[in-house]
Write an enzyme that holds these catalytic residues in place. Structure first.
Site, mmCIF file in Angstrom:
data_model
loop_
_atom_site.group_PDB
_atom_site.id
_atom_site.type_symbol
_atom_site.label_atom_id
_atom_site.label_comp_id
_atom_site.label_asym_id
_atom_site.label_seq_id
_atom_site.Cartn_x
_atom_site.Cartn_y
_atom_site.Cartn_z
ATOM 1 N N GLU A 26 5.922 -11.482 7.186
ATOM 2 C CA GLU A 26 5.904 -12.021 6.051
ATOM 3 C C GLU A 26 7.308 -11.742 5.381
ATOM 4 O OE1 GLU A 26 6.480 -12.552 2.407
ATOM 5 O OE2 GLU A 26 4.734 -11.008 1.864
ATOM 6 N N CYS B 163 8.535 -11.659 -3.107
ATOM 7 C CA CYS B 163 8.718 -12.935 -2.140
ATOM 8 C C CYS B 163 8.126 -14.386 -2.835
ATOM 9 C CB CYS B 163 8.185 -12.777 -0.767
ATOM 10 S SG CYS B 163 8.817 -10.994 -0.147
ATOM 11 N N SER C 157 12.365 -7.813 4.373
ATOM 12 C CA SER C 157 13.705 -8.751 4.420
ATOM 13 C C SER C 157 13.489 -9.362 5.662
ATOM 14 C CB SER C 157 14.884 -7.941 4.424
ATOM 15 O OG SER C 157 15.019 -7.019 5.330
#
Length: 464
Positions: free
Chosen positions: A234, A268, A213
Site C-alpha cells: 500500500e 495516503c 513510499s
C-alpha cells in the site's frame, strides 16, 4: 536515520534507541518460526480470545498510547485517541468474523462430479512468518490492520516500524505479549531500513507487507520477487475529490477540509487534488479557501488544534519544495503557502490551497504529504475523470454528485481502489482497502485482506 523519538512540535530529541544486532534479530526470527509451528494449529476460538484480550488492553491504554503517538509524530491528540479506538474496533471485528471469512469453501456438486472427485473443498491455511514494514503516519492503525487478520489466520508477525516511532513500535510488541499470545507470535524489530533485506531474504520469512513510499515499496517488492515471496503493498496516493454540478457544495466543502488535513495532511488516502466543475467552481473554491484559512495550527496536545506539525523536518522540506516549484511555475496561492508565524521551533506548515495548477508543476504528478491542496477547474464529467486519472497513483477517490449516471461513470472509469460517493475516503475493517497503478497491489482488511497471507489449499478426494 537514527531510531529515536523526536518531538516534531519542538524538534527536541526525547529518547534514542539502540538498533538490534544480528544475534538479536536471529533470535526473533527463530522464535517467530518456532511459534508458528504450534500456533498455526490453534483454533479460531483460542485466537479470538487472545485478540479480544489485546483489544481490551489497548482500550484501557487509549490515553497513554495516544499521547505517545502525538509526541512521536505530531498528530492532534483527539486524532490519536480516535486511531487507538479504531484499532480496538478492528481487533474485535476480526475476532468475531475470522472463522467465517476463512471457512472451508465447497464447490458446486456438479463441479465436484465433473472433476472426478467424491468431494472437494478449499481450505485456507496460514503462510507462516510475515514481515510487516510500516510507516509513521498512522503508527498504530497501519500495524493493527495487518496484525489482527494475520494473527487470526494463524500467521506470526515481525514488525519493522518507522524509525521515528520506536516507542509505539515497542508498545505493539508488548501489547500482544501481555494479551497472552505466545512470545514469538508478534515481535518488534528495532532495525534500520538497511536491515530489512536480510530479514526478508531469510527462508523462515514467508511473505511481507509494506505500507509506505513508492521507493520503499519498489525495494521490498524487488527483494521479495527475487525470493519469490508474496507481498502486499500500500503505497502513495494523490486522491481526486471530484465535485460535479448537482453536488451539495456546502457539504462537499466541509468534508473536503477534513479530507485534506486529516492527520496533518499526512495520509495516503487524503484527498489531495480537488477537481471541480466550472458551474460550482467559484462557490467551492471560495468556501474551501475560507475554511482552510480558518484552521488552527499549533501544539498537537492542545485540544483546540486542528493541524499539528509535520512528522519530520525532511517531510516539511519536501512539501515546501513542491509548493515553491508550483508557485515558480505560475500557481496561485489562495491561502497559506509557507510556515506559520510564531511556530518556529517545530516542523509546521500552513494549510495551503493552490489554484491554476498545470502539468509543468511537480505537484501535479507527485504526492503532497502535508496540508496542501490543489484546485482544478473542469468543464465536463469526462474532463473530470480524465483529470482524476492524470497521475501515476490510484489509491482511492471521492465523487460528489446526485446523479446515478455520473456515479456509474466514475465507478467504471476512475482508476482507483475505491470510489466514495458524497463522502471522504476512509478505511473500515469490513471493507477491502488498497490501490492500483503505483499505489500498490493486494488488499488489506475485510475477507480479502485476511486471505492475502493464506494458502488457498484445494482438497480433492476420491473414494478409497
Amino acid at each position: 536515520m537514527p531510531i529515536a523519538t523526536v518531538n516534531p512540535a519542538t524538534g527536541e530529541t526525547l529518547r534514542t534507541f539502540r538498533a538490534q544486532g544480528p544475534d538479536e534479530v536471529e533470535q526473533c526470527l527463530a522464535e517467530a518460526a518456532a511459534t508458528f509451528a504450534d500456533y498455526r494449529t490453534t483454533g479460531f476460538a483460542e485466537r479470538s480470545a487472545l485478540l479480544l484480550a489485546a483489544a481490551d488492553l489497548l482500550e484501557a491504554d487509549n490515553e497513554d498510547i495516544a499521547r505517545t503517538m502525538t509526541t512521536e509524530m505530531g498528530k492532534p491528540l483527539a486524532a490519536a485517541r480516535a486511531e487507538a479506538a479504531k484499532c480496538v474496533k478492528a481487533m474485535r471485528w476480526y475476532a468475531a468474523h475470522a472463522a467465517s471469512l476463512l471457512a472451508d469453501e465447497h464447490p458446486a456438486e456438479s463441479d465436484v462430479r465433473d472433476s472426478g472427485a467424491d468431494s472437494v473443498l478449499v481450505r485456507y491455511r496460514p503462510l507462516g512468518v510475515v514481515l510487516a514494514v510500516m510507516p509513521w503516519n498512522f503508527p498504530l492503525w497501519q500495524v493493527v490492520r495487518f496484525a489482527a487478520p494475520a494473527l487470526m489466520a494463524g500467521n506470526t508477525g515481525l514488525l519493522k516500524h518507522a524509525s521515528n516511532v520506536p516507542q509505539t513500535a515497542l508498545y505493539l510488541g508488548d501489547l500482544f505479549h501481555r494479551a497472552g499470545f505466545p512470545r514469538g507470535c508478534f515481535q518488534t524489530l528495532l532495525i534500520g531500513s538497511d536491515g530489512v533485506e536480510r530479514v526478508l531474504r531469510d527462508p523462515r520469512v514467508a511473505a511481507a507487507t509494506l505500507t509506505g513510499s513508492e521507493p520503499a515499496g519498489r525495494a521490498v517488492a524487488a527483494v521479495a520477487g527475487d525470493e519469490v515471496k508474496k507481498t502486499v503493498l500500500e503505497l502513495g496516493g494523490s486522491d481526486p475529490f471530484v465535485v460535479l454540478p448537482s453536488a451539495d457544495v456546502a457539504r462537499a466543502v466541509k468534508t473536503a477540509v477534513t479530507a485534506r488535513v486529516q492527520n496533518n495532511g499526512q495520509s495516503c488516502i487524503a484527498s489531495k487534488r480537488f477537481i471541480v466543475h466550472t458551474d460550482v467552481y467559484d462557490e467551492f473554491a471560495a468556501g474551501f479557501t475560507a475554511a482552510m484559512s480558518a484552521l488552527t495550527v499549533g501544539d498537537p496536545t492542545d485540544e483546540a488544534t486542528d493541524v499539528g506539525p509535520l512528522a519530520t523536518e525532511q517531510g516539511r522540506a519536501d512539501l515546501e519544495e513542491l509548493v515553491e516549484d508550483a508557485v515558480r511555475h505560475g500557481a496561485a496561492v489562495l491561502c497559506g503557502g509557507g510556515r506559520p508565524q510564531g511556530l518556529d521551533a517545530g516542523w509546521f506548515h500552513e494549510p495551503t490551497v493552490l489554484a491554476d495548477v498545470t502539468a509543468s508543476m511537480r505537484i501535479d504528478q507527485e504526492e503532497a504529504f502535508g496540508p496542501v491542496a490543489t484546485l482544478y477547474r473542469v468543464g465536463s464529467l469526462e474532463e473530470a475523470i480524465e483529470r482524476a486519472n492524470h497521475t501515476p497513483f490510484g489509491l482511492s477517490s471521492s465523487v460528489w454528485t446526485a446523479s446515478d449516471e455520473e456515479v456509474d461513470a466514475c465507478v467504471r472509469d476512475i482508476q482507483a481502489g475505491g470510489v466514495f460517493v458524497n463522502g471522504m475516503t476512509a478505511s473500515h475493517p469490513a471493507l477491502p482497502f488498497g490501490g492500483v497503478k503505483r499505489s500498490g497491489y493486494g488488499r488489506e482488511l475485510s475477507g480479502h485482506g485476511i486471505r492475502e497471507f493464506c494458502n488457498a489449499t484445494t482438497v480433492w478426494r476420491a473414494g478409497a
